[in-house]
Write an enzyme that holds these catalytic residues in place. Structure first.
Site, PDB file in Angstrom:
ATOM      1  N   GLU A 196      49.138  37.251  36.881  1.00 10.52           N
ATOM      2  CA  GLU A 196      49.043  38.040  35.654  1.00 10.52           C
ATOM      3  C   GLU A 196      50.380  38.691  35.322  1.00 10.52           C
ATOM      4  OE1 GLU A 196      47.947  38.784  33.008  1.00 10.52           O
ATOM      5  OE2 GLU A 196      45.855  39.368  32.910  1.00 10.52           O
ATOM      6  N   ASP A 197      50.523  39.091  34.064  1.00  8.11           N
ATOM      7  CA  ASP A 197      51.731  39.817  33.674  1.00  8.11           C
ATOM      8  C   ASP A 197      51.607  41.298  34.041  1.00  8.11           C
ATOM      9  OD1 ASP A 197      49.750  40.243  31.758  1.00  8.11           O
ATOM     10  OD2 ASP A 197      50.995  39.735  30.043  1.00  8.11           O
ATOM     11  N   ASP A 245      46.370  46.747  33.371  1.00  7.84           N
ATOM     12  CA  ASP A 245      46.351  48.071  32.731  1.00  7.84           C
ATOM     13  C   ASP A 245      44.964  48.693  32.952  1.00  7.84           C
ATOM     14  OD1 ASP A 245      46.710  50.268  31.100  1.00  7.84           O
ATOM     15  OD2 ASP A 245      46.799  49.156  29.231  1.00  7.84           O
ATOM     16  N   PHE A 282      53.734  51.632  26.840  1.00  8.82           N
ATOM     17  CA  PHE A 282      53.607  50.259  26.358  1.00  8.82           C
ATOM     18  C   PHE A 282      54.937  49.533  26.524  1.00  8.82           C
ATOM     19  CE2 PHE A 282      53.262  46.762  23.362  1.00  8.82           C
ATOM     20  CZ  PHE A 282      52.033  46.257  23.754  1.00  8.82           C
ATOM     21  N   ARG A 342      58.379  38.509  23.724  1.00 13.83           N
ATOM     22  CA  ARG A 342      58.085  37.863  25.011  1.00 13.83           C
ATOM     23  C   ARG A 342      59.334  37.247  25.628  1.00 13.83           C
ATOM     24  NH1 ARG A 342      52.441  37.554  25.419  1.00 13.83           N
ATOM     25  NH2 ARG A 342      51.301  36.972  23.547  1.00 13.83           N
TER      26      ARG A 342
HETATM   27  P1  IMP Z   1      43.853  45.238  30.728  1.00 22.13           P
HETATM   28  O1  IMP Z   1      42.661  44.373  30.452  1.00 22.13           O
HETATM   29  O2  IMP Z   1      43.768  46.536  29.991  1.00 22.13           O
HETATM   30  O3  IMP Z   1      44.147  45.439  32.184  1.00 22.13           O
HETATM   31  O4  IMP Z   1      45.079  44.573  30.058  1.00 22.13           O
HETATM   32  C1  IMP Z   1      45.599  43.449  30.509  1.00 22.13           C
HETATM   33  C2  IMP Z   1      46.341  42.696  29.438  1.00 22.13           C
HETATM   34  O5  IMP Z   1      46.743  43.525  28.340  1.00 22.13           O
HETATM   35  C3  IMP Z   1      47.584  42.152  30.047  1.00 22.13           C
HETATM   36  O6  IMP Z   1      47.353  40.870  30.562  1.00 22.13           O
HETATM   37  C4  IMP Z   1      48.544  42.167  28.878  1.00 22.13           C
HETATM   38  O7  IMP Z   1      48.447  40.949  28.186  1.00 22.13           O
HETATM   39  C5  IMP Z   1      48.079  43.294  27.999  1.00 22.13           C
HETATM   40  N1  IMP Z   1      48.881  44.524  28.230  1.00 22.13           N
HETATM   41  C6  IMP Z   1      48.558  45.612  28.972  1.00 22.13           C
HETATM   42  N2  IMP Z   1      49.529  46.522  28.973  1.00 22.13           N
HETATM   43  C7  IMP Z   1      50.529  46.012  28.211  1.00 22.13           C
HETATM   44  C8  IMP Z   1      51.837  46.502  27.839  1.00 22.13           C
HETATM   45  O8  IMP Z   1      52.322  47.575  28.213  1.00 22.13           O
HETATM   46  N3  IMP Z   1      52.565  45.671  27.035  1.00 22.13           N
HETATM   47  C9  IMP Z   1      52.110  44.460  26.606  1.00 22.13           C
HETATM   48  N4  IMP Z   1      50.902  43.968  26.950  1.00 22.13           N
HETATM   49  C10 IMP Z   1      50.108  44.744  27.734  1.00 22.13           C
HETATM   50 MG    MG Z   2      47.732  39.084  29.667  1.00 24.62          MG
END
Ligand code: IMP
Ligand code: MG
Length: 179
Positions: free
Chosen positions: A98-99, A102, A151, A164
């Protein structure tokens, strides 16, 4: 594009160095396991490729696409499967790449989805982790860097689909969001 960045959090060199360490750890862990590397589109692609080519082991690569963000800076809370894997993961050692984690909703959704398919093991490697953002109880097994609750863009991370292709991870200027 560079002019939209307020400050750099992780430089390209810092990212590459951390990737070498992770790739070494992962190679040791998966040496005889012929893992299936599952890259989460689209954000994790840059990290996956750079990590993958530093791993000197037999491994296969596949992609899965899920969506949670609607293109802005806030998670929508709804995760859905947009594109499934090509591989059957039954009996496989799966490493999800994963990237960023959050709220954890995306990762939880993915792990639950893959768990139903009888994989031998499922582990997660995330380039970034935002522990303060967590809403759902999930954890990545391998993390590049823990980051503050801001962010971020670059190195796969986007704002409205852009940024990106920055080679580093940074914070956007507030004026960019105001547009
Ligand atoms: P989560 O489901 O809230 O954990 O979010 C996961 C996804 O949201 C990641 O795979 C990212 O694609 C996107 N994401 C979360 N935080 C950021 C950020 O700070 N910048 C850009 N994309 C984010
Ligand atoms: Mg993602």
């Amino acid at each position: 594009m560079n002019n939209d960045i307020e400050r750099v959090i992780y430089s390209a060199a810092a990212i590459q160095k951390r990737e070498s360490e992770l790739a070494q750890q992962l190679s040791d862990e998966y040496r005889d396991k012929k893992p299936l590397i599952v890259s989460v589109l689209t954000g994790a692609v840059l990290f996956t490729v750079d990590l993958f080519d530093k791993m000197d082991i037999y491994a296969q690569l596949d992609f899965i696409d899920v969506s949670s963000y609607g293109g802005g800076t806030q998670s929508s809370g709804h995760v859905k499967l947009l594109h499934d894997l090509k591989h059957d993961i039954k009996g496989r050692n799966v490493l999800v790449v994963e990237d960023i984690v959050d709220t954890g909703r995306t990762l939880k959704f993915l792990i639950d989805l893959l768990k139903d398919r009888d994989a031998k093991s499922i582990k997660v490697c995330s380039m970034l982790d935002k522990p303060e953002g967590r809403v759902v109880d999930v954890k990545a097994d391998y993390v590049g860097f823990n980051v503050p609750n801001e962010f971020l863009v670059g190195y796969g991370l986007d704002y409205k689909g852009f940024y990106r292709n920055l080679p580093y991870v940074g914070v956007l200027k507030p004026s960019v969001y105001a547009e």
